[in-house]
Design an enzyme around this catalytic site. Structure first.
Site, PDB file in Angstrom:
ATOM      1  N   ASN A  30      11.242  37.279  -5.739  1.00 47.56           N
ATOM      2  CA  ASN A  30      12.329  38.445  -5.552  1.00 47.56           C
ATOM      3  C   ASN A  30      11.559  39.673  -5.196  1.00 47.56           C
ATOM      4  O   ASN A  30      10.745  40.404  -5.798  1.00 47.56           O
ATOM      5  CB  ASN A  30      13.083  38.633  -6.900  1.00 47.56           C
ATOM      6  CG  ASN A  30      14.011  39.817  -6.883  1.00 47.56           C
ATOM      7  OD1 ASN A  30      14.807  39.930  -5.975  1.00 47.56           O
ATOM      8  ND2 ASN A  30      14.166  40.344  -8.132  1.00 47.56           N
ATOM      9  N   ASP A  71      20.755  41.555   3.136  1.00 47.38           N
ATOM     10  CA  ASP A  71      22.179  41.163   3.014  1.00 47.38           C
ATOM     11  C   ASP A  71      22.940  42.513   2.579  1.00 47.38           C
ATOM     12  O   ASP A  71      22.540  43.244   1.977  1.00 47.38           O
ATOM     13  CB  ASP A  71      22.290  40.346   1.943  1.00 47.38           C
ATOM     14  CG  ASP A  71      21.261  38.846   2.334  1.00 47.38           C
ATOM     15  OD1 ASP A  71      21.596  38.194   3.408  1.00 47.38           O
ATOM     16  OD2 ASP A  71      20.585  38.488   1.439  1.00 47.38           O
ATOM     17  N   LYS A  76      31.601  44.107  -0.339  1.00 47.79           N
ATOM     18  CA  LYS A  76      32.387  44.584  -1.299  1.00 47.79           C
ATOM     19  C   LYS A  76      32.040  45.816  -2.091  1.00 47.79           C
ATOM     20  O   LYS A  76      30.826  45.650  -2.706  1.00 47.79           O
ATOM     21  CB  LYS A  76      32.981  43.424  -2.048  1.00 47.79           C
ATOM     22  CG  LYS A  76      33.746  42.260  -1.227  1.00 47.79           C
ATOM     23  CD  LYS A  76      34.329  41.397  -1.967  1.00 47.79           C
ATOM     24  CE  LYS A  76      34.975  40.304  -1.218  1.00 47.79           C
ATOM     25  NZ  LYS A  76      34.865  38.879  -1.558  1.00 47.79           N
ATOM     26  N   GLU A 103      10.021  36.202   0.673  1.00 44.91           N
ATOM     27  CA  GLU A 103      11.306  35.296   0.862  1.00 44.91           C
ATOM     28  C   GLU A 103      11.792  34.525  -0.258  1.00 44.91           C
ATOM     29  O   GLU A 103      10.933  33.875  -0.612  1.00 44.91           O
ATOM     30  CB  GLU A 103      11.450  34.956   2.295  1.00 44.91           C
ATOM     31  CG  GLU A 103      12.526  34.020   2.859  1.00 44.91           C
ATOM     32  CD  GLU A 103      13.634  34.888   2.906  1.00 44.91           C
ATOM     33  OE1 GLU A 103      14.643  34.712   1.811  1.00 44.91           O
ATOM     34  OE2 GLU A 103      13.920  35.761   3.613  1.00 44.91           O
ATOM     35  N   SER A 122      17.103  34.986  15.324  1.00 44.55           N
ATOM     36  CA  SER A 122      18.341  34.232  15.519  1.00 44.55           C
ATOM     37  C   SER A 122      19.375  35.015  14.792  1.00 44.55           C
ATOM     38  O   SER A 122      20.400  35.158  15.303  1.00 44.55           O
ATOM     39  CB  SER A 122      18.082  32.846  14.744  1.00 44.55           C
ATOM     40  OG  SER A 122      17.567  32.949  13.675  1.00 44.55           O
ATOM     41  N   PHE A 123      19.071  35.673  13.635  1.00 47.13           N
ATOM     42  CA  PHE A 123      20.104  36.544  12.872  1.00 47.13           C
ATOM     43  C   PHE A 123      20.707  37.641  13.813  1.00 47.13           C
ATOM     44  O   PHE A 123      21.790  37.731  13.797  1.00 47.13           O
ATOM     45  CB  PHE A 123      19.480  36.968  11.678  1.00 47.13           C
ATOM     46  CG  PHE A 123      20.522  37.870  10.877  1.00 47.13           C
ATOM     47  CD1 PHE A 123      21.587  37.058  10.010  1.00 47.13           C
ATOM     48  CD2 PHE A 123      20.569  39.237  10.990  1.00 47.13           C
ATOM     49  CE1 PHE A 123      22.370  37.899   9.400  1.00 47.13           C
ATOM     50  CE2 PHE A 123      21.580  39.832  10.452  1.00 47.13           C
ATOM     51  CZ  PHE A 123      22.357  39.184   9.499  1.00 47.13           C
ATOM     52  N   GLU A 124      19.900  38.111  14.459  1.00 48.81           N
ATOM     53  CA  GLU A 124      20.270  39.424  15.283  1.00 48.81           C
ATOM     54  C   GLU A 124      20.964  38.916  16.307  1.00 48.81           C
ATOM     55  O   GLU A 124      21.802  39.520  16.791  1.00 48.81           O
ATOM     56  CB  GLU A 124      19.240  40.397  15.740  1.00 48.81           C
ATOM     57  CG  GLU A 124      19.590  41.773  16.322  1.00 48.81           C
ATOM     58  CD  GLU A 124      18.657  42.724  16.948  1.00 48.81           C
ATOM     59  OE1 GLU A 124      17.465  42.358  16.655  1.00 48.81           O
ATOM     60  OE2 GLU A 124      18.978  43.787  17.444  1.00 48.81           O
ATOM     61  N   ASP A 143      22.821  45.941  10.761  1.00 49.63           N
ATOM     62  CA  ASP A 143      23.921  45.903  11.645  1.00 49.63           C
ATOM     63  C   ASP A 143      25.383  46.397  11.060  1.00 49.63           C
ATOM     64  O   ASP A 143      26.492  46.016  11.511  1.00 49.63           O
ATOM     65  CB  ASP A 143      24.025  44.644  12.422  1.00 49.63           C
ATOM     66  CG  ASP A 143      24.345  43.474  11.635  1.00 49.63           C
ATOM     67  OD1 ASP A 143      24.201  43.524  10.226  1.00 49.63           O
ATOM     68  OD2 ASP A 143      24.775  42.455  12.009  1.00 49.63           O
TER      69      ASP A 143
END
Ligand SMILES: C[S@@+](CC[C@H](N)C(=O)[O-])C[C@H]1O[C@@H](n2cnc3c(N)ncnc32)[C@H](O)[C@@H]1O
Length: 302
Positions: free
Chosen positions: A153, A176, A180, A126, A282-284, A212
């Site tokens: 990374n 992420d 675009k 992370e 928490s993200f999901e 998602d």
């Protein structure tokens, strides 16, 4: 989630609890002069604030010495020196099967994986420092001694820190999306990423993915279906009207115009059932609240 701002990519402006001795020196004359030392690929993240609240700072202070593995750098704070040599048996204090959770966020899935597999060695990758501190808090509360983390990374970790065939499972949950088209080159999951995984995964090792966003899900599926080194554990499953892709397209769930049934149909499928070891992060939870569907994929290294 908010699209990261590429203008601030890999900027290390915030206070960073990682001791300066473990970081690169941004003004090192030789590094700046040697173009070979700059990243050739755009990174898939934007560095966000490193400021820690009191409880995370506490977890960091108590746990970083144990959990955080110092990484030799040769460029930015998140780089990995190409000549780095790591002995994971020594770092974990024992041999063991290895699970790598890439982009662990707040660490919920890493902690779950470590609790579910006490005899495995679990490595979180992370770049978001408060997320790493969150993971440390979970490791502390769960008394999980089989977790280590690197602030680095992910592609460089795969290339330089992990031995060929040395990893048994890799997780990439909700990378992420970089919506675009001009930012698609920043997406983590790509043919180059599959090359890296093919090197580190042991024969029979698994890569588990979740996203998602339907078009990233399709990109992930295309990358691994067209790579003979990987086989889908759920080929053709959840195709047609059972496919989450069909639903997203037909019902306009990503706020696009709904497509007519024949255009919406995903005849290919190949989506896994939700992986039982993947907790609701928490993200999901936010994604669910927004009415989004999740696409799971699982491939085995042949
Ligand atoms: C949307 S979050 C998902 C977090 C977590 N996996 C979950 O399911 O809740 C994506 C995370 O990946 C991290 N990330 C993105 N690119 C990365 C990279 N190249 N190396 C390491 N971490 C990365 C980001 O910092 C972010 O925390």
């Amino acid at each position: 989630m908010t699209e990261p701002n590429p203008a601030s990519q890999d900027r290390d402006a915030e206070p960073n609890p990682v001791p300066a001795s473990q970081r690169a020196h941004p003004h090192d004359h030789n590094l700046e002069k040697d173009p070979a030392l700059f990243r050739r690929e755009p990174v898939s993240f934007v560095r966000r604030g490193a400021r820690l609240n009191r409880s995370r700072q506490g977890a960091w202070d108590r746990m970083a010495d144990t959990v955080l593995v110092p990484v030799p750098r040769d460029r930015a704070d998140t780089s990995v020196a190409r000549d780095a040599v790591f002995d994971w048996t020594q770092i974990f204090g024992r041999p063991g099967r290895m699970l790598v959770d890439i982009g662990c966020g707040q660490g919920e899935s890493t902690a779950q994986g470590a609790a579910d597999r006490p005899d495995w060695n679990v490595l979180a990758v992370e770049v978001y420092v408060p997320g790493l501190a969150g993971l440390m808090g979970l490791a502390e509360r769960g008394e999980l001694t089989n977790i280590r983390a690197v602030e680095a990374n992910a592609p460089e970790v795969l290339d330089h820190l992990l031995p060929a065939g040395g990893v048994d499972e890799v997780w990439v949950f909700f990378p992420d999306p970089w919506h675009k088209s001009r930012h698609h080159k920043r997406r983590l999951v790509s043919p180059a990423f599959a090359d890296r995984l093919a090197r580190v995964l042991a024969p029979g090792g698994l890569i588990r993915l979740a996203t998602d966003w339907s078009d990233y899900a399709v990109q992930m599926r295309t990358v691994f279906e067209s790579d003979e080194r990987f086989e889908n554990l759920h080929p053709g499953e959840r195709a047609g009207t059972h496919s989450p892709l069909t639903r997203v397209r037909a019902e306009g769930l990503e706020k696009q115009e709904p497509l007519p049934a024949e255009d919406a149909l995903d005849a290919e499928g190949g989506w896994s059932p939700r992986f039982a070891g993947r907790p609701l992060t928490s993200f999901e939870a936010k994604s669910q609240k927004a009415g989004r569907l999740v696409f799971d994929l699982t491939y085995r290294r042949v």
